[in-house]
Design a protein around this motif. Sequence first.
Motif, PDB file in Angstrom:
ATOM      1  N   HIS A  91       0.830  -0.870   0.219  1.00  0.00           N
ATOM      2  CA  HIS A  91      -0.122   0.003   0.088  1.00  0.00           C
ATOM      3  C   HIS A  91       0.559   1.329   0.569  1.00  0.00           C
ATOM      4  CE1 HIS A  91      -3.771  -1.590   0.203  1.00  0.00           C
ATOM      5  NE2 HIS A  91      -4.027  -2.909   1.124  1.00  0.00           N
ATOM      6  N   PHE A  92       2.280   1.133   0.277  1.00  0.00           N
ATOM      7  CA  PHE A  92       2.824   2.251   0.704  1.00  0.00           C
ATOM      8  C   PHE A  92       2.837   3.748  -1.042  1.00  0.00           C
ATOM      9  CE2 PHE A  92       4.678   2.731   4.762  1.00  0.00           C
ATOM     10  CZ  PHE A  92       5.024   1.532   4.988  1.00  0.00           C
ATOM     11  N   PRO A  93       2.800   4.766  -0.866  1.00  0.00           N
ATOM     12  CA  PRO A  93       2.367   4.884  -3.028  1.00  0.00           C
ATOM     13  C   PRO A  93       4.308   4.997  -2.825  1.00  0.00           C
ATOM     14  CG  PRO A  93       1.202   6.347  -1.185  1.00  0.00           C
ATOM     15  CD  PRO A  93       2.334   5.124  -0.157  1.00  0.00           C
ATOM     16  N   PRO A  94       4.838   4.379  -4.203  1.00  0.00           N
ATOM     17  CA  PRO A  94       5.626   4.615  -5.105  1.00  0.00           C
ATOM     18  C   PRO A  94       6.029   5.547  -5.536  1.00  0.00           C
ATOM     19  CG  PRO A  94       4.315   4.112  -6.651  1.00  0.00           C
ATOM     20  CD  PRO A  94       3.223   4.420  -5.442  1.00  0.00           C
ATOM     21  N   SER A  95       7.763   6.676  -4.316  1.00  0.00           N
ATOM     22  CA  SER A  95       8.686   8.000  -4.282  1.00  0.00           C
ATOM     23  C   SER A  95       7.227   8.448  -4.386  1.00  0.00           C
ATOM     24  CB  SER A  95       8.891   6.975  -6.366  1.00  0.00           C
ATOM     25  OG  SER A  95       7.808   7.266  -7.040  1.00  0.00           O
ATOM     26  N   GLN A  96       6.568   8.820  -3.492  1.00  0.00           N
ATOM     27  CA  GLN A  96       6.120  10.198  -3.981  1.00  0.00           C
ATOM     28  C   GLN A  96       6.181  10.523  -1.870  1.00  0.00           C
ATOM     29  OE1 GLN A  96       1.755   9.309  -4.790  1.00  0.00           O
ATOM     30  NE2 GLN A  96       2.149  10.978  -3.485  1.00  0.00           N
ATOM     31  N   PRO A  97       6.286  11.851  -1.392  1.00  0.00           N
ATOM     32  CA  PRO A  97       6.017  12.032  -0.150  1.00  0.00           C
ATOM     33  C   PRO A  97       4.447  11.810   0.443  1.00  0.00           C
ATOM     34  CG  PRO A  97       6.315  14.284  -1.667  1.00  0.00           C
ATOM     35  CD  PRO A  97       5.830  13.259  -2.154  1.00  0.00           C
ATOM     36  N   TYR A  98       4.443  10.929   1.805  1.00  0.00           N
ATOM     37  CA  TYR A  98       3.774  10.864   2.388  1.00  0.00           C
ATOM     38  C   TYR A  98       3.640  11.137   3.626  1.00  0.00           C
ATOM     39  CZ  TYR A  98       5.247   6.322   1.897  1.00  0.00           C
ATOM     40  OH  TYR A  98       6.648   5.660   2.020  1.00  0.00           O
ATOM     41  N   CYS A 121      12.249   8.228   5.474  1.00  0.00           N
ATOM     42  CA  CYS A 121      11.159   9.228   5.993  1.00  0.00           C
ATOM     43  C   CYS A 121      11.907   9.655   7.564  1.00  0.00           C
ATOM     44  CB  CYS A 121      10.408   7.506   6.494  1.00  0.00           C
ATOM     45  SG  CYS A 121       8.674   7.975   7.916  1.00  0.00           S
ATOM     46  N   VAL A 122      11.454   9.977   8.352  1.00  0.00           N
ATOM     47  CA  VAL A 122      11.595  10.771   9.274  1.00  0.00           C
ATOM     48  C   VAL A 122      11.089  11.092  10.282  1.00  0.00           C
ATOM     49  CG1 VAL A 122      13.910  11.479   8.817  1.00  0.00           C
ATOM     50  CG2 VAL A 122      12.101  13.060   8.782  1.00  0.00           C
ATOM     51  N   PRO A 123      10.143  10.245  11.922  1.00  0.00           N
ATOM     52  CA  PRO A 123       9.688  10.610  12.577  1.00  0.00           C
ATOM     53  C   PRO A 123       9.764  11.549  13.272  1.00  0.00           C
ATOM     54  CG  PRO A 123      11.385   8.974  13.531  1.00  0.00           C
ATOM     55  CD  PRO A 123      12.009   9.715  11.898  1.00  0.00           C
ATOM     56  N   ILE A 124       8.017  12.370  13.553  1.00  0.00           N
ATOM     57  CA  ILE A 124       8.050  13.701  14.611  1.00  0.00           C
ATOM     58  C   ILE A 124       8.485  13.456  16.426  1.00  0.00           C
ATOM     59  CG2 ILE A 124       7.017  15.255  14.825  1.00  0.00           C
ATOM     60  CD1 ILE A 124       6.056  15.562  12.345  1.00  0.00           C
ATOM     61  N   ALA A 125       9.030  13.528  17.132  1.00  0.00           N
ATOM     62  CA  ALA A 125       9.180  13.211  18.708  1.00  0.00           C
ATOM     63  C   ALA A 125       9.250  14.306  19.148  1.00  0.00           C
ATOM     64  CB  ALA A 125      11.192  12.153  18.511  1.00  0.00           C
ATOM     65  N   LYS A 126       8.496  14.008  20.503  1.00  0.00           N
ATOM     66  CA  LYS A 126       8.871  14.443  21.509  1.00  0.00           C
ATOM     67  C   LYS A 126      10.473  15.174  21.624  1.00  0.00           C
ATOM     68  CE  LYS A 126      10.007  11.536  25.125  1.00  0.00           C
ATOM     69  NZ  LYS A 126       9.080  11.153  26.836  1.00  0.00           N
ATOM     70  N   VAL A 173       7.290  11.419   7.019  1.00  0.00           N
ATOM     71  CA  VAL A 173       6.904  11.822   7.953  1.00  0.00           C
ATOM     72  C   VAL A 173       5.785  10.805   8.490  1.00  0.00           C
ATOM     73  CG1 VAL A 173       5.950  13.588   9.579  1.00  0.00           C
ATOM     74  CG2 VAL A 173       7.487  14.427   8.062  1.00  0.00           C
ATOM     75  N   TRP A 174       6.600  10.082   9.477  1.00  0.00           N
ATOM     76  CA  TRP A 174       6.177   9.358  10.981  1.00  0.00           C
ATOM     77  C   TRP A 174       5.676   9.865  11.897  1.00  0.00           C
ATOM     78  CZ3 TRP A 174       6.926   3.277  10.215  1.00  0.00           C
ATOM     79  CH2 TRP A 174       6.140   3.023  11.174  1.00  0.00           C
ATOM     80  N   VAL A 175       4.249   9.990  12.104  1.00  0.00           N
ATOM     81  CA  VAL A 175       3.503  10.653  13.290  1.00  0.00           C
ATOM     82  C   VAL A 175       2.594   9.628  13.983  1.00  0.00           C
ATOM     83  CG1 VAL A 175       2.102  12.352  13.705  1.00  0.00           C
ATOM     84  CG2 VAL A 175       3.200  12.604  11.467  1.00  0.00           C
ATOM     85  N   PHE A 176       2.781   9.966  15.274  1.00  0.00           N
ATOM     86  CA  PHE A 176       2.202   8.979  16.419  1.00  0.00           C
ATOM     87  C   PHE A 176       0.828   9.821  16.795  1.00  0.00           C
ATOM     88  CE2 PHE A 176       4.998   5.452  16.519  1.00  0.00           C
ATOM     89  CZ  PHE A 176       6.413   5.646  16.518  1.00  0.00           C
TER      90      PHE A 176
END
Length: 287
Positions: A91-98, A121-126, A173-176
Amino acid sequence: MELWPGAGTLLLLLLLLLLLLLPTLWFCSPSAKYFFKMAFYNGWILFLAVLAIPVCAVRGRNVENMKILRLMLLHIKYLYGIRVEVRGAHHFPPSQPYVVVSNHQSSLDLLGMMEVLPGRCVPIAKRELLWAGSAGLACWLAGVIFIDRKRTGDAISVMSEVAQTLLTQDVRVWVFPEGTRNHNGSMLPFKRGAFHLAVQAQVPIVPIVMSSYQDFYCKKERRFTSGRCQVRVLPPVPTEGLTPDDVPALADRVRHSMLTVFREISTDGRGGGDYLKKPGGVGEARL
Ligand SMILES: CCCCCCCCCCCCCC(=O)SCCNC(=O)CCNC(=O)[C@H](O)C(C)(C)COP(=O)(O)OP(=O)(O)OC[C@H]1O[C@@H](n2cnc3c(N)ncnc32)[C@H](O)[C@@H]1OP(=O)(O)O
Ligand SMILES: CCCCCCCC/C=C\CCCCCCCC(=O)OC[C@@H](O)COP(=O)(O)O
């Protein structure tokens, strides 16, 4: 290059001590095993971060360094006997931001995250994580985005900048969205920043659900054995044409779909059926 004279030696001695204590684990109480395993988990990550820093420092702060952190962390699931099953990676979209949004149960989420982490892909962290010793510096070098949860205005302006970076630098970006670890099953109400971010950048949201760890890990009961976890990647949710006014409904819709999948792929800590479906089950009590 001696990073911090003595600190590295101290860390190595601490790790040697932990490894020497390993055989005594089999005679310890479950809660002693819990504490040892969590101490080793954090200590081992701090140690791996010390090794990662000089390698990442070559490039300086760069999202490509996330690959290095990922490679260094992938083996930890074997140390803890945790089988991570990935479903839906197509399901990951190929080669585009999300924007990836996932539930957040414990620092063990790192294992599932590293299993499926897309490129760039980078996480957003406290922000507190920035001061977590070598792990903080390693995260900074890998382009991890830090937000101060106590200062919403600042956090929102950071997220708005990220909306630009997503597009101009082809970054994900990876957000919790729960905004904190949720140890009690089900899912906390979602913060809206990840959804504003996706709508501002007009990029898809990719929901990811990690099944409950109740089978093998429970902070309250001080239980930490081996077990399995399923990481389910759901179909992307488009945001083209959406505006900030659509964000509350979008966040609720995504949370509902993730909670449904969480119930489907989770079982209770005693190996029984779906602990969320039983009347008065933990999840229902919180819904
Ligand atoms: C080897 C070494 C180891 C290395 C490890 C590597 C991996 C490391 C992994 C580390 C993993 C570590 C993982 C961790 O650390 S998880 C903890 C950190 N993550 C988070 O906190 C999740 C992200 N948080 C958010 O997105 C929140 O929304 C923020 C913080 C932004 C505000 O939170 P707040 O508490 O205030 O709640 P709210 O969301 O209801 O917002 C309040 C209002 O603001 C509006 N609003 C929100 N956003 C925006 C926006 N962008 N543009 C315009 N408006 C926006 C929003 O609509 C609402 O208004 P209204 O709708 O009610 O009118
Ligand atoms: C965890 C950073 C706080 C300082 C801890 C000092 C020792 C840390 C040692 C090694 C750090 C290992 C990096 C693990 C990466 C995942 C971290 C994590 O899951 O942080 C919890 C955060 O999502 C939400 O925090 P809260 O649930 O609001 O609390």
